[in-house]
Write a protein that holds these residues in place. Structure first.
Motif, PDB file in Angstrom:
ATOM      1  N   LYS A  65       0.483  -5.564   6.879  1.00 28.65           N
ATOM      2  CA  LYS A  65      -0.152  -5.404   5.563  1.00 28.65           C
ATOM      3  C   LYS A  65       0.829  -4.848   4.533  1.00 28.65           C
ATOM      4  N   SER A  67       3.739  -5.758   4.029  1.00 28.26           N
ATOM      5  CA  SER A  67       4.448  -6.899   3.449  1.00 28.26           C
ATOM      6  C   SER A  67       3.748  -7.380   2.186  1.00 28.26           C
ATOM      7  N   ILE A  68       2.447  -7.431   2.240  1.00 29.57           N
ATOM      8  CA  ILE A  68       1.669  -7.874   1.085  1.00 29.57           C
ATOM      9  C   ILE A  68       1.766  -6.836  -0.030  1.00 29.57           C
ATOM     10  N   LEU A  72       3.105  -7.271  -3.810  1.00 29.62           N
ATOM     11  CA  LEU A  72       2.257  -6.910  -4.951  1.00 29.62           C
ATOM     12  C   LEU A  72       2.966  -5.929  -5.879  1.00 29.62           C
ATOM     13  N   LEU A  89       7.196 -12.169  -0.619  1.00 32.43           N
ATOM     14  CA  LEU A  89       6.181 -12.367   0.411  1.00 32.43           C
ATOM     15  C   LEU A  89       6.651 -13.277   1.549  1.00 32.43           C
ATOM     16  N   MET A  93       6.709 -12.516   5.652  1.00 30.31           N
ATOM     17  CA  MET A  93       5.757 -13.129   6.564  1.00 30.31           C
ATOM     18  C   MET A  93       6.416 -13.719   7.812  1.00 30.31           C
TER      19      MET A  93
END
Length: 178
Positions: A65, A67-68, A72, A89, A93
């Motif tokens: 999470k 990573s997101i 952001l 991103l 991933m």
């Protein structure tokens, strides 16, 4: 493992009043959605660690999470720049994908000694690239703003600029994200 659950429960118990006041008694915004996602995904991750019968893919997804959130952050700092969001991103991933593939290989196929080192290197390099992008994009934006402040002959330190503008832009993004 139960120690981590005890710590999570303790932290939630001592902050529940603040959460009720600042999150649940206000209008739902992007900021509150991110807070709730971050807070309760942590609880879910702790439960998944204790309950191994749940699908391992859930654990892997929740583990990534951050990573997101780093993507952001870049998106917010750069005024909703989708290109930079995707640039951060995608390499973030890669570990998610390689973890899923490694898990599936472990349970279904005998591992090939040549593939595993390549997967490990690809995973590590992609994380380094993503972290370097976040760092460089943050520095780039901060120094651009610092130059602008200097041209206006304002007396603001680089640290103040980084904290103030980073938070301002981040909160502005969260309000606009709703």
């Amino acid at each position: 493992m139960f120690y981590s659950l005890a710590l999570v429960v303790y932290e939630y118990a001592i902050t529940v009043n603040q959460e009720l006041t600042f999150i649940w008694k206000r209008k739902l915004t992007g900021a509150t959605a991110l807070f709730v996602a971050n807070r309760y995904l942590s609880v879910l991750l702790t439960i998944i660690q204790i309950a191994p019968s749940l699908p391992i893919e859930w654990y892997v997804l929740l583990e990534h999470k951050s990573s997101i959130f780093s993507a952001l952050r870049v998106y917010a700092i750069w005024g909703r720049n989708t290109m930079f969001f995707i640039a951060v991103l995608l390499p973030n991933m890669v570990p998610f994908a390689t973890n899923i593939v490694s898990i599936k290989l472990t349970y279904t196929v005998v591992r090939n000694n040549m593939t595993l080192p390549l997967v490990k290197y690809a995973t590590r390099i992609s994380v380094i690239v993503a972290d370097a992008l976040v760092l460089l994009l943050t520095w780039w934006k901060t120094f651009r703003d610092a130059r602008e402040v200097l041209s206006l002959k304002m007396n603001i330190s680089l640290t103040t600029l980084l904290i103030r503008d980073g938070m301002h832009k981040h909160h502005r993004f969260l309000r606009l994200a709703c």
